[in-house]
Design a protein around this motif. Structure first.
Motif, PDB file in Angstrom:
ATOM      1  N   VAL A   1       0.834  -1.206   0.000  1.00  0.00           N
ATOM      2  CA  VAL A   1       0.000   0.000   0.000  1.00  0.00           C
ATOM      3  C   VAL A   1       0.866   1.253   0.000  1.00  0.00           C
ATOM      4  O   VAL A   1       0.586   2.227  -0.701  1.00  0.00           O
ATOM      5  CB  VAL A   1      -0.951  -0.016   1.224  1.00  0.00           C
ATOM      6  N   GLY A   2       1.944   1.232   0.784  1.00  0.00           N
ATOM      7  CA  GLY A   2       2.817   2.396   0.849  1.00  0.00           C
ATOM      8  C   GLY A   2       3.495   2.711  -0.469  1.00  0.00           C
ATOM      9  O   GLY A   2       3.837   3.879  -0.729  1.00  0.00           O
ATOM     10  N   ASP A   3       3.689   1.711  -1.308  1.00  0.00           N
ATOM     11  CA  ASP A   3       4.337   1.927  -2.603  1.00  0.00           C
ATOM     12  C   ASP A   3       3.361   2.376  -3.696  1.00  0.00           C
ATOM     13  O   ASP A   3       3.784   2.786  -4.777  1.00  0.00           O
ATOM     14  CB  ASP A   3       5.028   0.634  -3.067  1.00  0.00           C
ATOM     15  N   MET A   4       2.072   2.293  -3.420  1.00  0.00           N
ATOM     16  CA  MET A   4       1.079   2.639  -4.442  1.00  0.00           C
ATOM     17  C   MET A   4       0.974   4.151  -4.618  1.00  0.00           C
ATOM     18  O   MET A   4       1.003   4.903  -3.633  1.00  0.00           O
ATOM     19  CB  MET A   4      -0.293   2.074  -4.062  1.00  0.00           C
ATOM     20  N   PRO A   5       0.843   4.641  -5.850  1.00  0.00           N
ATOM     21  CA  PRO A   5       0.611   6.074  -6.070  1.00  0.00           C
ATOM     22  C   PRO A   5      -0.764   6.480  -5.559  1.00  0.00           C
ATOM     23  O   PRO A   5      -1.642   5.636  -5.339  1.00  0.00           O
ATOM     24  CB  PRO A   5       0.713   6.216  -7.593  1.00  0.00           C
ATOM     25  N   VAL A   6      -0.952   7.786  -5.385  1.00  0.00           N
ATOM     26  CA  VAL A   6      -2.200   8.297  -4.828  1.00  0.00           C
ATOM     27  C   VAL A   6      -3.400   7.888  -5.684  1.00  0.00           C
ATOM     28  O   VAL A   6      -4.461   7.537  -5.162  1.00  0.00           O
ATOM     29  CB  VAL A   6      -2.131   9.841  -4.688  1.00  0.00           C
ATOM     30  N   SER A   7      -3.240   7.939  -6.998  1.00  0.00           N
ATOM     31  CA  SER A   7      -4.358   7.579  -7.883  1.00  0.00           C
ATOM     32  C   SER A   7      -4.799   6.140  -7.667  1.00  0.00           C
ATOM     33  O   SER A   7      -6.001   5.828  -7.646  1.00  0.00           O
ATOM     34  CB  SER A   7      -3.956   7.792  -9.343  1.00  0.00           C
ATOM     35  N   GLU A   8      -3.835   5.223  -7.485  1.00  0.00           N
ATOM     36  CA  GLU A   8      -4.176   3.831  -7.240  1.00  0.00           C
ATOM     37  C   GLU A   8      -4.835   3.652  -5.879  1.00  0.00           C
ATOM     38  O   GLU A   8      -5.753   2.839  -5.720  1.00  0.00           O
ATOM     39  CB  GLU A   8      -2.927   2.955  -7.329  1.00  0.00           C
TER      40      GLU A   8
END
Length: 343
Positions: free
Chosen positions: A308-315
Motif C-alpha cells: 500500500v505504501g508503494d502505491m501512487p495516490v491515484s491507485e
C-alpha cells in the motif's frame, strides 16, 4: 438395548469422520478457468454444495444402516433425516476450519473429535466426567447431535429434540460466518502458507485462487492521510518482526513442548486425572496453533502495508472506491474520507 444406546455416539462419530475425509480427499479450491468475476462467497458456497451432496450420501448410508441392523427408534424417517442434517452441520464446521486455516484448521477438527468423544456425554453421563469436560460440554457440536438422536431412539420428551436442532443450526450459521469472513481476510495468508508447505517437498498443497481484498481499508486511509507516518509505522513493525519474529515462533513451540511434557508427567503421577489432562493438552494445542496463525497474519499484514505504501495516490483512491463498493458502507466511508480530503 446396549447397541441402541451407543448408536448416537458412533453415528455422530461416523458423520464427523466422513465429513472430515471429504474435506481431506477432495480439492477445496475452485477452478476459475472460464469463470469471470467469481467472488469469495460464491466459490465458498459452490464447493460446499458439492461436498454437501456427497455428505448426504454418507449420512444416508450410515443412518439407513442403523435401521437395517436393528437400532431401536421411534421413527426411522426422522432418524434418517436428522442424520443427514447433523452431517451437513458437521461438514459446515470442518469445511470452514479447513478452508480458513488450511492444515491448522484440519488439525483443529481432529482435536475437536478427540475431545468430543469423552466430553459430549457419548459414553458416560457428563455428570461422571471431570469438571473440565463438564465446563466444555455445552460448546461441543456432538452434545446436540447425540442428544437429538437419543430423543429419536428413547422417545421424545418436552422440546429437547428441537433445542438440540436449534443449537446445531446455530453452529452451522457461525461456521458459515467464520468461513466466509476469515476466507476473505486470510486468503492471502493461506496462499503463502500453502506455498511454504509445498516448498518443503513433504506436503501436497493447493494454490488459493479466489481471494478477498488484499489491503485493509484502514491501511488505505492511513496511506492517503499521512504517507510518511504510515511508512514509519510499517518500517518499525517490519524491523521488529525481522529481529524477533523467528524467536517468538521458537519460544511458542518450545513452550508447547515443555507444557506437553509437564502434562505427561502429571498424567503419570495422577492417573485419575488423565481425562482432564487430555482436555488441557487439546486446549494447549489450540493456543499454540492460534498463536502461530496470529503471528503469520501480522507478518503478512506488514507485507500488504508495504505494498500500500508503494502505491501512487491515484491507485490508492481507486482502491478506496473498490472498498466502498465492497462494503456498501457509504456513511462510514464518508466519515473516513473527510480527514483524507482535508489532508
Amino acid at each position: 438395548n446396549y447397541g441402541s444406546g451407543m448408536a448416537p455416539l458412533f453415528t455422530n462419530l461416523s458423520l464427523w469422520i466422513g465429513a472430515f475425509m471429504l474435506v481431506v480427499l477432495l480439492r477445496q479450491e475452485v477452478d476459475t478457468e472460464g469463470v469471470e468475476g467469481l467472488t469469495v462467497r460464491q466459490a465458498y458456497l459452490g464447493r460446499f454444495l458439492l461436498l454437501a451432496v456427497l455428505n448426504m450420501v454418507q449420512a444416508l448410508l450410515v443412518s439407513i444402516g442403523d435401521v437395517v441392523i436393528g437400532v431401536q427408534m421411534t421413527s426411522a424417517v426422522v432418524f434418517v433425516a436428522t442424520a443427514v442434517f447433523i452431517g451437513l452441520v458437521y461438514l459446515s464446521i470442518i469445511y470452514a476450519l479447513a478452508l480458513s486455516f488450511g492444515y491448522i484448521g484440519k488439525g483443529v477438527a481432529i482435536l475437536l473429535v478427540i475431545m468430543q468423544i469423552p466430553g459430549a456425554s457419548g459414553i458416560y453421563p457428563i455428570e461422571m466426567m471431570p469438571g473440565f469436560f463438564r465446563a466444555l460440554f455445552p460448546f461441543f457440536p456432538f452434545t446436540y447431535g447425540i442428544n437429538a438422536m437419543r430423543e429419536i431412539i428413547g422417545g421424545f420428551y418436552d422440546a429437547y429434540y428441537w433445542r438440540a436442532i436449534g443449537m446445531l443450526l446455530l453452529f452451522a450459521a457461525l461456521a458459515f460466518i467464520l468461513g466466509i469472513f476469515s476466507r476473505q481476510r486470510l486468503g492471502n495468508f493461506a496462499r503463502l502458507f500453502n506455498r511454504e508447505l509445498s516448498d518443503t517437498g513433504l506436503f501436497v498443497s493447493e494454490d488459493v485462487q479466489i481471494l478477498g481484498s488484499r489491503r485493509r481499508l484502514t491501511q488505505i486511509v492511513q496511506a492517503l492521510t499521512d504517507r510518511d507516518k504510515f511508512w514509519e509505522q510499517t518500517a518499525r513493525h517490519a524491523d521488529w518482526f525481522d529481529a524477533h519474529g523467528r524467536t517468538v515462533v521458537r519460544i511458542t513451540l518450545l513452550v508447547g513442548v515443555l507444557v506437553t511434557v509437564m502434562l505427561l508427567g502429571f498424567a503419570w503421577i495422577f492417573p485419575a486425572a488423565k481425562a482432564t489432562i487430555l482436555g488441557l493438552w487439546g486446549v494447549l494445542c489450540l493456543l499454540v496453533m492460534g498463536s502461530l496463525v496470529t503471528l503469520e497474519y501480522l507478518k503478512h499484514n506488514i507485507v500488504f502495508a508495504a505494498e500500500v505504501g508503494d502505491m501512487p495516490v491515484s491507485e490508492l483512491e481507486k482502491a478506496l472506491k473498490r472498498e466502498e463498493a465492497a462494503t456498501h458502507s457509504d456513511a462510514v466511508l464518508d466519515e473516513i474520507r473527510e480527514p483524507v480530503k482535508h489532508k
